[in-house]
Design an enzyme around this catalytic site. Sequence first.
Site, PDB file in Angstrom:
ATOM      1  N   HIS A  12      -0.311 111.819  35.905  1.00 32.74           N
ATOM      2  CA  HIS A  12       0.472 112.141  34.701  1.00 32.74           C
ATOM      3  C   HIS A  12       1.208 110.930  34.137  1.00 32.74           C
ATOM      4  CE1 HIS A  12       0.817 116.693  35.929  1.00 32.74           C
ATOM      5  NE2 HIS A  12      -0.433 116.258  35.834  1.00 32.74           N
ATOM      6  N   LEU A  26      -9.737 112.726  35.978  1.00 36.39           N
ATOM      7  CA  LEU A  26      -8.854 112.879  34.831  1.00 36.39           C
ATOM      8  C   LEU A  26      -8.113 114.209  34.988  1.00 36.39           C
ATOM      9  CD1 LEU A  26     -11.142 111.889  31.796  1.00 36.39           C
ATOM     10  CD2 LEU A  26      -9.335 110.502  32.832  1.00 36.39           C
ATOM     11  N   ASP A  27      -6.891 114.283  34.456  1.00 45.48           N
ATOM     12  CA  ASP A  27      -6.186 115.554  34.433  1.00 45.48           C
ATOM     13  C   ASP A  27      -7.043 116.602  33.725  1.00 45.48           C
ATOM     14  OD1 ASP A  27      -4.004 114.410  35.626  1.00 45.48           O
ATOM     15  OD2 ASP A  27      -2.851 114.185  33.771  1.00 45.48           O
ATOM     16  N   MET A  28      -6.878 117.842  34.135  1.00 42.58           N
ATOM     17  CA  MET A  28      -7.631 118.929  33.521  1.00 42.58           C
ATOM     18  C   MET A  28      -7.465 118.939  31.998  1.00 42.58           C
ATOM     19  SD  MET A  28      -7.080 123.031  33.874  1.00 42.58           S
ATOM     20  CE  MET A  28      -5.669 122.872  32.769  1.00 42.58           C
ATOM     21  N   THR A  64      -6.816 116.521  29.991  1.00 42.82           N
ATOM     22  CA  THR A  64      -7.258 115.299  29.324  1.00 42.82           C
ATOM     23  C   THR A  64      -8.770 115.297  29.153  1.00 42.82           C
ATOM     24  OG1 THR A  64      -5.430 114.094  30.364  1.00 42.82           O
ATOM     25  CG2 THR A  64      -7.221 112.775  29.460  1.00 42.82           C
TER      26      THR A  64
END
Length: 222
Positions: A165, A67-69, A71
Amino acid sequence: MYDFPVYVRPFVYTPPTDSLCLIAETKDYLLVDKPAGLLSVPGKTEPDCLEARVQSYCPDALTIHRLDMATSGLMIFAKTKHAQRHLGLQFEKRQTIKSYLADIAGVPRSNSGRINLPIWTDWPHRPRQMIDFEKGRPAITDWIVTESGRNSTRVCLHPLTGRSHQLRLHMLCLGHPIIGDQLYAPDEVFQQSQRLHLHAHSLKFREPTGGDWVKFKSPCPF
């Protein structure tokens, strides 16, 4: 190609110190609730990440996805090589069913829709991504409104692909950036929250042993 402003905002990595939040554990995998602001895997100069914290609990844990940082939400780690291969293929072949909750600025004209816009890395402005109809990789997101306010809307997002993203960029293209988005939101939307309002809310997949469908959820923290 969509042309959006590039925002230059200071960034300092200050990961949260929350204890590891374990949602479920079997002989095959660990399901963990990642807090916002924590890297999924180590960065070039930042060793503290969810992977390291999970491995301090279970040294044999193997990363399957990220997961994105910014999120928060559900991440699954395998405990065996067999489980890593089995679960990894489910993600690769888009056999898992994922849903995210997000708060977006404004109120969309409709209550649901599908966004089909190809994504490519914006190399001069990494880690930003961009819409590129020539080089972009296919990216599809289904969305539905779950709650409307005066100035913001909560939506449930179902990514049918897994581009970097993707949800942040697709909501921006819809005309409703996600609240607290440091990379893509204009100042008035970015400053509404100290975190990105994007949460990996549910994950459905097949058990590595037996093949039964299972589904797990994580409560929304915002």
